[in-house]
Every structure is written in C-alpha cells, then in structure tokens.
Design a protein around this motif. Sequence first.
Motif, PDB file in Angstrom:
ATOM      1  N   SER B  40       0.819  -1.206   0.000  1.00  0.00           N
ATOM      2  CA  SER B  40       0.000   0.000   0.000  1.00  0.00           C
ATOM      3  C   SER B  40       0.855   1.260   0.000  1.00  0.00           C
ATOM      4  CB  SER B  40      -0.889   0.017   1.243  1.00  0.00           C
ATOM      5  OG  SER B  40      -1.489   1.289   1.369  1.00  0.00           O
ATOM      6  N   PRO B  41       0.524   2.214  -0.871  1.00  0.00           N
ATOM      7  CA  PRO B  41       1.197   3.512  -0.813  1.00  0.00           C
ATOM      8  C   PRO B  41       0.507   4.462   0.183  1.00  0.00           C
ATOM      9  CG  PRO B  41      -0.231   3.428  -2.737  1.00  0.00           C
ATOM     10  CD  PRO B  41      -0.404   2.114  -2.006  1.00  0.00           C
ATOM     11  N   HIS B  42      -0.595   4.023   0.754  1.00  0.00           N
ATOM     12  CA  HIS B  42      -1.391   4.889   1.638  1.00  0.00           C
ATOM     13  C   HIS B  42      -1.367   4.349   3.071  1.00  0.00           C
ATOM     14  CE1 HIS B  42      -2.798   6.659  -2.048  1.00  0.00           C
ATOM     15  NE2 HIS B  42      -3.309   5.504  -2.448  1.00  0.00           N
ATOM     16  N   PRO B  43      -1.394   5.260   4.046  1.00  0.00           N
ATOM     17  CA  PRO B  43      -1.389   4.798   5.434  1.00  0.00           C
ATOM     18  C   PRO B  43      -2.709   4.149   5.854  1.00  0.00           C
ATOM     19  CG  PRO B  43      -1.464   7.198   5.350  1.00  0.00           C
ATOM     20  CD  PRO B  43      -1.273   6.727   3.944  1.00  0.00           C
ATOM     21  N   PHE B  44      -3.818   4.550   5.243  1.00  0.00           N
ATOM     22  CA  PHE B  44      -5.112   3.971   5.644  1.00  0.00           C
ATOM     23  C   PHE B  44      -6.062   4.120   4.470  1.00  0.00           C
ATOM     24  CE2 PHE B  44      -8.522   3.934   9.267  1.00  0.00           C
ATOM     25  CZ  PHE B  44      -8.718   2.567   9.057  1.00  0.00           C
ATOM     26  N   ALA B  45      -6.554   3.006   3.971  1.00  0.00           N
ATOM     27  CA  ALA B  45      -7.447   3.080   2.819  1.00  0.00           C
ATOM     28  C   ALA B  45      -8.263   1.804   2.705  1.00  0.00           C
ATOM     29  CB  ALA B  45      -6.641   3.288   1.533  1.00  0.00           C
ATOM     30  N   LYS B  46      -9.402   1.958   2.051  1.00  0.00           N
ATOM     31  CA  LYS B  46     -10.208   0.793   1.708  1.00  0.00           C
ATOM     32  C   LYS B  46      -9.960   0.486   0.239  1.00  0.00           C
ATOM     33  CE  LYS B  46     -14.787  -1.116   1.668  1.00  0.00           C
ATOM     34  NZ  LYS B  46     -16.191  -0.930   1.456  1.00  0.00           N
ATOM     35  N   ILE B  47      -9.727  -0.782  -0.055  1.00  0.00           N
ATOM     36  CA  ILE B  47      -9.540  -1.167  -1.447  1.00  0.00           C
ATOM     37  C   ILE B  47     -10.922  -1.292  -2.076  1.00  0.00           C
ATOM     38  CG2 ILE B  47      -8.691  -2.955  -2.999  1.00  0.00           C
ATOM     39  CD1 ILE B  47      -6.582  -3.593  -0.787  1.00  0.00           C
ATOM     40  N   VAL B  48     -11.204  -0.388  -3.005  1.00  0.00           N
ATOM     41  CA  VAL B  48     -12.516  -0.389  -3.660  1.00  0.00           C
ATOM     42  C   VAL B  48     -12.536  -1.457  -4.755  1.00  0.00           C
ATOM     43  CG1 VAL B  48     -14.193   0.998  -4.939  1.00  0.00           C
ATOM     44  CG2 VAL B  48     -12.795   2.058  -3.140  1.00  0.00           C
ATOM     45  N   SER B  49     -11.448  -1.495  -5.508  1.00  0.00           N
ATOM     46  CA  SER B  49     -11.365  -2.525  -6.542  1.00  0.00           C
ATOM     47  C   SER B  49      -9.911  -2.834  -6.862  1.00  0.00           C
ATOM     48  CB  SER B  49     -12.081  -2.057  -7.817  1.00  0.00           C
ATOM     49  OG  SER B  49     -11.328  -1.008  -8.418  1.00  0.00           O
ATOM     50  N   ILE B  50      -9.688  -4.077  -7.268  1.00  0.00           N
ATOM     51  CA  ILE B  50      -8.365  -4.469  -7.757  1.00  0.00           C
ATOM     52  C   ILE B  50      -8.562  -5.123  -9.112  1.00  0.00           C
ATOM     53  CG2 ILE B  50      -6.275  -5.798  -7.372  1.00  0.00           C
ATOM     54  CD1 ILE B  50      -6.723  -5.902  -4.534  1.00  0.00           C
ATOM     55  N   ASP B  51      -7.875  -4.577 -10.103  1.00  0.00           N
ATOM     56  CA  ASP B  51      -7.948  -5.134 -11.453  1.00  0.00           C
ATOM     57  C   ASP B  51      -6.618  -5.844 -11.735  1.00  0.00           C
ATOM     58  OD1 ASP B  51      -7.898  -5.695 -14.097  1.00  0.00           O
ATOM     59  OD2 ASP B  51      -8.436  -3.676 -14.783  1.00  0.00           O
ATOM     60  N   CYS B  52      -6.676  -7.167 -11.800  1.00  0.00           N
ATOM     61  CA  CYS B  52      -5.462  -7.962 -12.006  1.00  0.00           C
ATOM     62  C   CYS B  52      -5.428  -8.578 -13.402  1.00  0.00           C
ATOM     63  CB  CYS B  52      -5.380  -9.089 -10.977  1.00  0.00           C
ATOM     64  SG  CYS B  52      -5.422  -8.501  -9.282  1.00  0.00           S
ATOM     65  N   ILE B  53      -6.336  -8.184 -14.253  1.00  0.00           N
ATOM     66  CA  ILE B  53      -6.452  -8.855 -15.561  1.00  0.00           C
ATOM     67  C   ILE B  53      -5.154  -8.742 -16.345  1.00  0.00           C
ATOM     68  CG2 ILE B  53      -7.672  -8.827 -17.783  1.00  0.00           C
ATOM     69  CD1 ILE B  53     -10.148  -7.803 -16.129  1.00  0.00           C
ATOM     70  N   GLU B  54      -4.647  -7.518 -16.418  1.00  0.00           N
ATOM     71  CA  GLU B  54      -3.418  -7.298 -17.184  1.00  0.00           C
ATOM     72  C   GLU B  54      -2.236  -8.048 -16.542  1.00  0.00           C
ATOM     73  OE1 GLU B  54      -0.566  -3.589 -18.382  1.00  0.00           O
ATOM     74  OE2 GLU B  54      -2.598  -3.097 -17.712  1.00  0.00           O
ATOM     75  N   ALA B  55      -2.183  -7.980 -15.229  1.00  0.00           N
ATOM     76  CA  ALA B  55      -1.064  -8.641 -14.528  1.00  0.00           C
ATOM     77  C   ALA B  55      -1.106 -10.145 -14.742  1.00  0.00           C
ATOM     78  CB  ALA B  55      -1.124  -8.308 -13.043  1.00  0.00           C
ATOM     79  N   ARG B  56      -2.288 -10.712 -14.640  1.00  0.00           N
ATOM     80  CA  ARG B  56      -2.417 -12.168 -14.780  1.00  0.00           C
ATOM     81  C   ARG B  56      -2.112 -12.621 -16.206  1.00  0.00           C
ATOM     82  NH1 ARG B  56      -7.321 -12.001 -10.928  1.00  0.00           N
ATOM     83  NH2 ARG B  56      -6.369 -12.719  -8.972  1.00  0.00           N
ATOM     84  N   ALA B  57      -2.335 -11.698 -17.159  1.00  0.00           N
ATOM     85  CA  ALA B  57      -2.153 -12.064 -18.565  1.00  0.00           C
ATOM     86  C   ALA B  57      -0.698 -12.005 -19.006  1.00  0.00           C
ATOM     87  CB  ALA B  57      -2.996 -11.146 -19.446  1.00  0.00           C
ATOM     88  N   LEU B  58       0.150 -11.397 -18.198  1.00  0.00           N
ATOM     89  CA  LEU B  58       1.555 -11.295 -18.598  1.00  0.00           C
ATOM     90  C   LEU B  58       2.179 -12.686 -18.700  1.00  0.00           C
ATOM     91  CD1 LEU B  58       2.945  -8.336 -16.426  1.00  0.00           C
ATOM     92  CD2 LEU B  58       2.646  -8.381 -18.904  1.00  0.00           C
ATOM     93  N   PRO B  59       2.914 -12.943 -19.779  1.00  0.00           N
ATOM     94  CA  PRO B  59       3.559 -14.261 -19.918  1.00  0.00           C
ATOM     95  C   PRO B  59       4.533 -14.486 -18.753  1.00  0.00           C
ATOM     96  CG  PRO B  59       3.804 -12.939 -21.928  1.00  0.00           C
ATOM     97  CD  PRO B  59       3.211 -12.041 -20.894  1.00  0.00           C
ATOM     98  N   GLY B  60       4.429 -15.641 -18.143  1.00  0.00           N
ATOM     99  CA  GLY B  60       5.343 -15.964 -17.039  1.00  0.00           C
ATOM    100  C   GLY B  60       4.768 -15.705 -15.668  1.00  0.00           C
ATOM    101  N   VAL B  61       3.570 -15.110 -15.617  1.00  0.00           N
ATOM    102  CA  VAL B  61       2.949 -14.876 -14.312  1.00  0.00           C
ATOM    103  C   VAL B  61       2.168 -16.120 -13.899  1.00  0.00           C
ATOM    104  CG1 VAL B  61       1.242 -13.516 -13.048  1.00  0.00           C
ATOM    105  CG2 VAL B  61       2.852 -12.383 -14.601  1.00  0.00           C
ATOM    106  N   ALA B  62       2.502 -16.672 -12.752  1.00  0.00           N
ATOM    107  CA  ALA B  62       1.852 -17.911 -12.305  1.00  0.00           C
ATOM    108  C   ALA B  62       0.583 -17.626 -11.522  1.00  0.00           C
ATOM    109  CB  ALA B  62       2.808 -18.734 -11.460  1.00  0.00           C
TER     110      ALA B  62
END
Lengths: 150, 774, 269
Positions: B40-62
């Motif tokens: 987290s870059p923030h001291p206190f926050a609620k995660i509203v959404s996480i988009d991992c589509i691009e990250a998961r699609a990277l070749p080599g990401v397990a």
Amino acid sequence: MIVNVDVNGRLRSFDVLPGAFLLDVLREAGYTSVRRGCDSTSCGICTVLVDGKPVPSCSYLAIRAEGKKVTTVEGIPDEAARLARHFGEEGADQCGYCNPSLALAVYALKQINPGASDDEIRVWLVGNLCRCSGYQSQLVAIKRYLEERP
Amino acid sequence: MNVVNKPLASLDGKALMMGRPAYTDDFALPQSLVVKVLRSPHPFAKIVSIDCIEARALPGVATVLTHQDFKRIAFTRAGQGYPEPSPHDKFVLDAYVRYVGDEVAIVAAVDLQTAEAAVAAIRVQYELLPPVLDMETAVDNPSVLHPEPEACEMFPIGFEPKRNIAAGYKMNVGDVEAVLKTCEVVVKQTYHTTAQAHVAMETHAANAHFDHQNRLVIHATTQTPVHVRRIISQALEYPIANIRVIKPRVGGGFGGKQAIAAEIIVAAVAIKTGMPCRYVFTRKEVFEASYSRHPMKIEMTLGAMKDGTLKAIDCQVLSDTGAYGEHALTVFMVTGSKVLPLYNKVEAVRFAGTVVYTNHTPAGAFRGYGAIQGNFALESAIDELCVELQCDPLAFRRKNMMREGETSPIFAIMGEGTEGTAMTMDTCKLPFCVDRGAELCDWAHNHPRRIIAKNRVRAVGMAIAMQGSGIPLIDMAAATVKLNDDGFYNLLIGATDIGQKSDTILAQIAAEALGTTLDKIVVTSSDTDVTPFDTGAYASSTTYVSGNAVLKAATKMKETLIAEAAIVLGTTRDQVAFDGTTFVAETGRLSLKDLSNRLFYNHDQKQLSVTESFCGHKSPPPFMAGFATVEVDLETGEVELIDYASVVDCGTTINPKLAQGQVEGGIVQGIGMTLFEDPIYGKDGKTVNNDLLSYKIPTRLEIKKLTTEFAISYEESGPFGAKSVAEIGIDTPPAALANAIYSAVGVRIRTLPITPEKIWRGMQLRAGKQEESK
Amino acid sequence: MRIETVLKPASLEEAYKAIAADKNAVPFAGGAWIKLTLKEISTAVLLDGLGLEKIKVTGATVEIGALATLSDVASHPVLGSLYGGMLADACRHVMGINVQNVATLGGSVMGGYAFSDVLTALLATDATLRFQKHEPMKLADYLDRKASFRDLLVGISIPQRNGRGVFKKISRTRLDFAVINLAVTNVNGLYLIAVGARPGVARLAKIAADRLNEIHPVSRFDLDRAVSDALAELDFGSNNRASEEYRRALARVLLLRALKEVTFDDRQR
C-alpha cells in the motif's frame, strides 16, 4: 548478452540481461557466498573482488566484469579458513552473514597493507557493516590474521 | 569444567566464513517462482477494486492473489506461543490497508523482472481514510483502525479496538500518591523513545516447495519455527501435519524475525500454484513492512528523601504498536516488569499505560523488548533525581538497588501478558558490577567531567539494568540426545540459532554433561519434522530454558549409558564410573566406543535416545552496569564515545567469548538507538529513511573501545550456573549515554536519539540563561 | 531501477552521440547508488576502456580522467599531497573502500549530488571540467550555469599550485552523507572557500574569499570576518539531517577551524 569472466581462476561465460548486476549473476551461477544486504551500496555484504579490489557486486554491472578476474570467498578457501580460526578464537563470528564479504575485504587489505594499524583496519572496513558483533572482537581477530605469516 | 565456560570456536563459524550454502535463499529450488508483493502507498485506505487482468495475462505470471482469494481469518504475525497475548487483528490479505507497506496483492512469476512487471500492472482503486499518525491522538480518534468484527483478543489484554487501544494494563504496590506526598524531593519527567529498526544483515526471506510426500516444506528466516508452522496452518486452514518448517542459518534476528513475514506468503503461493517459490524481502520492505521497536512516551515520577532513600516510582506509558498489535501488551509490560524491580526497596510503585493503534508500520519484538525503553526513562530519571539530591549516582544506586537474596513484589504481579511468578534473586552481583565498572571507567577521575581541550570535555555516565531468562511457566524447550555407533552423539534441539551461536553453547552443555568433547556432538536444530519442540529464540530463553533441557537430556543419557555398561560389565549401576570415554568397574573396563558398537551390532541391540523437556518456574534476571565515557565538542555538540564498559552478571558464561559477543553486539545496537538511528515518519505516514543510506547504524569507526567483563556468579537453577545473556547488553546505553552527556555539558536529552543538534540546542539555551542571569 | 540496453562504445565520440541522442541514455560512471537514484535507463553507456581512468600529472595541472575512481584519487601520490591532500581526504570520506573502488570522480561531478564531499573539495581546488564537445568550464561556473547541456564529461583538471588545503565534514556516522562539508585552500594568500550539503549543492563563498585575498597578512580578526561573510552570502536550509540554524552554527565553527589551519601554523592557532 554473453559476458566472459574469470571467477576464482575458472573461465566462465554467463548469458546475462544487459542490466544484470554481478551479485545476481554470481548467485544464480551457484556462488552462494555472495549475499544481498541492502542492494544500495551501503552495507558491504555483497562485496567481491574485481581484479583484487573490493567492490559492491549489487551495483556492479555484470558486463563490466568482462575479461576481469572476479574473486568470491570460494576462491580463497585457505585464507578464509585462517581468518575463521581467529574469528572463532575471539567469538567474532556470530550470524556469519557478513563474514565471506569481510574475508574478501580483509584479504585485499592483507595484499597491500599487512601491517595495518587498528585505525587503518577500521577505515578500510568501514563500509562493511555488522549488526551482531559490536565490531571489537572482529578487530582483534582481523589484526591477528594480518599479523600471521604463512 | 572441561567444555563449559571455555572460549571454544563456534561449530559453524569456519564453514560460514568459507561461504558454504547456509541461509534461507541458498536453499530455494532453482526453478522456484519469484514472489513479489504489491504494498500500500497509503497509510489507511479501503480497497474499492483491484484489477489484475493485465497482470495475470503477462507471460510468465503464475498467480496474482488478492484479498478475494483468502478466507477472512484473523490471526497475529507476532510469532508467540498459543494462545497469543497479541490481538488477532491481521488477515493474510484484507480489503483494508492500514499502513504504508501493508500487503495489497501477492504475485508469483517465473523471474524477478516478470514479477515486478506484474506488480506494476495491477490497478487498485483506493478509498482514502483519514489516518491516525500520532500516538497522542489515537485513543478515541474518529478514525478506527480495526472496526472489523473478526478482530479479537485471545484472553483479556485490555483490547478496545473501537477506541484504537490494542492493549492496556495497570498495577500498583502501595499508594504511590500518598507516598509521593511524604517525599522531600520529587522528580517528574517525560521521555520519548523511537521506532528503532532491527537491521539484521540478512533480510527476511522464505521459500516453499512440496516434497516427495507432497508435504509443504518451508525454509525461512525465523526465530520461531514451531509457531510459524502453527500460525500458517491456522491462517491458511492447511493441515499442520502437512507443514514442515526448516530454519537454516539466519543472518541476525534481534526479535525482528520472531514475526511471521514472508513465510505465510510463500506458503499461500505454493498451496495455490503447487509450485516451488521464493520470496526475499528488499531492504525497503524490511524497514517498511516487517516491524520495528515500539516507540514510547514514558512519564516517570520518582520520590525520595534527602538522605537518598528512594520511596516511590510512578511509571505511565503510552506505546505505539502501529497498524497491528504484535507484542503490544507484552513489550509494554516488560517496560515495567523488567525495569522497576531494579529499585525494590521503594514503599510504593505504580505502572500503567495504553498501547495504541496508529497507521504506522507495526511495532513488535526487538531485543530489549520494552526494557530498553523503560530503562532509558528510569535510569535517566534516577540521575536527574541525584542532581536534585546532590547525591553521587553510584552512591544512590548502591543504597537503593536490588541485591542478592532480595525480591520485588512486581515479580509476582507482572508477567508477560499474564500474572507473574514470585522469585528471589538467588544471583545478583549488581554491587560488584557497579564497583568494577566505576574502576574500569575511572569514575573517580572522570566524574562528573574533565576538560580535555579548549572546546572539549570528557565525562562518564552509567546505568544499571536487568532482563530475564525466558518466560516462566510458558517457554518450553525440549532436547533429544541420541547415541551413534562409535560413541558420538546427535543433539536434536528445537532451539533456534539465529547467529547468537546457540547451537554451539547448547552442544557445550551436552558435551560437559556427557564428559565428552565438542567434536563428538553433532547438532541438528530447528526443523519441525526432526527436532523436538522449542518455543524459539526470544525472551532471552535459549541458554536458560533450552540449556536446561539439553542438560537434562544429556544427564539422562549418561545415566542410561551407565546402566547399559553395568549390564555388560555384570555389575550394578552404582559400581560403574564413567569419564565420558570409558566405563570402569571392579569387574572390568569398557569403552564407550565398544559399548555403542555392541548395542548397535552385536548384543541386545537397541537405539539409545533420550528426550527431556524444561519449562522454567522462574526467570532469573541477568544484571549489568554500563558505563559510557564520552567526549563532547562544546562548539558543535558532537559526541565521541571513548569507551563503553560493561560488567555483566549472567551467571556462568557457557562460552565466555560468545557471551561477550552477545553483550557487545547488544551494547552497540543500544548505542545505535541512542546516538545515530533516527527513524522518521513523513506527514504522509511513510517511513522516510527506509534504506541503509539514510538509516544509519553504527560503523566500526564510531566504536572505538568496548570493555566487557563478567561477574563471578553461579545461578543454581541454570545449566552449569548460567543465566541468559542475549538482551541484557542493549538496555543501558540510552540512559548511560544521556547521563554522561548531561555530566559533560549540563544538557539533559529526554527524547531519543541524542543528536549533536539537540545537544547544541541545549548548550545554546544554557548559555542564554547564564547570560540572562548575569 | 531498470536498464534496457548497454552500449560499449568504441570511441568517446560514439559515447557522446549515444548520450546526445537520447535523454534516457546515461553514461555509466561507476554505479554507486544507481539503484536509489535512477529509475529507468534506456541505454547505459559504458565508458570502460576509453582511457578515462587515467590520472596524468602535467607541469601545471593534474588531469583526472572522468572514470578515475575515488580510490585512484585517494591513493595517487601527487593528489595525496596537493593542497594538503584535501581532495584525496574528501574521497576517503565517501562511504567505504568498496564504494570508493567503483564511484568515479566524473560520476561525483555529473551526479551533482548535494551531499557530495568530492564536489566540495573539487570546488576549492579551482577545478576545470573537460567535455567531449563543450568548451572547458570551471566547475564553479558549471554548477552556476543557467542553461543545461548534454555532454560527456571526459576529465577534470586541477591546477597544481603550492598551497594549503583542508577538507572538513560532519556526518552522523562515518557512512552517512554530510550534515555539512567544507573545503578551504590558501595558495600564497589567495583563498577558495567551498561549502556543501547546506543542504544544497556545494558553492564557493566568493565574497568571503575575495575580501581575504585583499589582506596581507591575514589576522584572526580577518578570519572571523571571512566566516561571517561566508555565512551571509551562502544559503542554508533544513532537512532530516539538520536544521538550517544548526548547519549555520556548524559552518561557523568548522570554517573558522579550517581557515585557521590553512592560514596559521600550529602554534599560532
């Protein structure tokens, strides 16, 4: 890209990424004595010798080692064992994580100034941090090692 | 004694110097996935959404794991026994982030570059919450760190999450207010300590893989392998019997590796992917996202009579545990329980306080564990009182401090999170420590100060301290001694060598008890599949608790050997003498070698193996007196440490050189906290100095001279008379240095670190006041 | 930190072209602190083997190649005594020997680090920078330059003058960056005074030096006034290492000590 390096007297060719640093290349090649401490040139843990001089391998581009002699502690087993004996006698060795890098730096000092005074030893090794020993026992052990004539 | 109390070389020092594979990451399988964590870059926050589509699609990401991939199970990373005295307030991943560095997502990929690229490709939307960044405003702050219903205490620890209170406690002996009213001199001051970083040279690391039985094998930089196994099992709902935790060599711990850090992350990745994986913390991650020392504000009130009798101590503490309550209660309690008994003759003593949540990096266990904070406050205040009383600080301490054969009611009242255990000081050589230290630093000549040059003065200052030897009735250790053919032994111990060389001193204890030499003892430690139970390396427990277990096991093995020899020699046990190599009876002689080979190969074949356990009924404190000799530049405020003399009572030193190393390492870490290490939080809640370029630990050039001696002392309840020695060294430097600097220039610094600038400001203020009074 | 490609140019001209063509191309000058200071490098231009490592002593100057390391400087016989060995001394104050073996003089100059000990000492030697394309330029002018330019630093030339010099630094530990550093030279009554880590990048105190240079012989009183002049003309500020007020106090103390050392002999101080 390929980089050719003499590691501990053995010619090695490594296929490296252009931005690879010597620390990562050596560790991947199985030289586990080369260890990561801070990754920012500040602690001395990753020290290896390049052409006999101590350098921080975390920030030393692997391809700059082309044609050079790289020494890890595996390359100076007898000297490391000698220093270890003095560390053992003084109880200076504790966690041991910094010891291979220290052995290399001290060995390099022995080549150029075996009669180093306490202050010269401290100045030479000031970039090699240790969080365990409090330094004093190491100083005594290193002095004994330097004074030892094989 | 032939082996114990001898300065023998450590078992592993030579091989470690020669660079043998030994540390956690040396054992990661070559094909391991590389794990990285989005923080987290923030001291206190609620995660509203996480988009991992691009990250998961990277070749080599397990895999990319977010809070949506984990069941919400509250646990604590503290790494303590069960039930923990720390609140269960942490989730492997959560929809809330509570400090800069808190985990948001876990990535595993084929190499570091890909893992880093995947971390960068995760898109997170945060709803920023107002952070609590000042411990003074934490209680009843409208912003509440842990409103979640799952957060809970295991037993009453004063946990009030809705008020941002992680723990609270109070106790009193006598009526402090009433006694203070009768005192002729009262000193009341407030002291502040910092969130010191451990800075073990090896960063936290862990790797995991499945073995040939499909069991999860974890190598980790941990001080607490059995707790790691239990906590991973609970937090990930993974069968504990399928987890094996191995602690290889560890490059320093100091309490920082008591926490569960990388272990649970690699376990999760291995379970989710079925693939081997490795995770090595960057130095920044260690600063930002492991834990630090609890910063504290301590109000200390002392009441005394003009004749130098200390009558009352009142200690009020506010402690900042950061975002999670790891060790919140216990560190804070030690601020009282391992400090206040030093002055056991008072008529009344009170201790109370609150440990609050803030949106800072969590605080946790760190060598000294509250005692160093309390010692800074108490031992500074004692010197301040001596100034008021015009009394020599040595004379005052000699009159009022704990002595052998005495006790303090605090021992029975305060434990670590629970009630304490009454005990009498069977060994307390404080009087010797104080007298000898005064000689070593030439107190008579150097106190209060001496002019060295036009702008330079020399001065001495001192402090006394106590610590403990394990947690009585809680810390348990076991040891197995196994005989091999040819007559050498395996010593199997759960005790956790993190560089303090406990394998060596425990082998010395075994060798002494068996009458053999160190080379006949092969030590295997800290492998949960192989070694017996041990709570781990914390609370200064290993020498005393694990050492007693080893002594019991080795003694029993010796008895067993004699019994076997008696059978062979055709006599009774009491007729057999055994010197470690040969059994002698009137009926004949038998070597251990022959007995062993006979037992394995020839007659009445059997494996001799003994396991014994130890759980202490008391925690005999080591004591020490520390004397700092400093020179101060009157123009710049710079302090040069000329010598730090320590005289320590830790009972018998099992290995005098290694004990000296424990003391001196602690001293220098304490000096670092006092003079150099200045952890800073920005207004945005970030750790500002989170690398070794800006966070400065002492170097060889700051440590000119250490003088370390041990008092002759024999603790009957310890192995061969030993008490523990891991933490005692760190406690005195803050107060001893503050007292020395006061003696030198008349400036009292009550907020660590003691920087040249603070001293200079103090000197300016004094000069101004002197000018005014003229 | 990421390096996409590495170029090993065959000539300085090729190196220059690579750097001029791409603002994310960086001459690789040693690597100390690279992981903290640079984020994305398109091309790391290696300067090894182009002759920039040498230190040459001519009659009037010492010519230090941009790739000479801090240890090369610290162990050089002439630089070890020039201006009382001040530059060598400054190099020895940078981290430990392992960093001094990779950090270069060129990197120290072009990095333009505000904390730099080497820059401060170089300023007080009246050093001149030599570039591949650009005309030689006094270091002091380079630091004051209004318009930036992309060029390859090839060397630093230091006048060989007979004079005294001293470098002083205060830092929290020996491995820390300076809270303040300063360097003073006195060549036959001509002074140069440089103060760095204020916390801004090193600057010369010109007014203070110019006024001292008018006076022969210099008295203790003149040195006091020079200190006041320097403090008046230089800017000081606060950061995590120290406040402005404390920096000024340190500069006052250290500068007077340094000026005395380069002006009087031991007995007179």
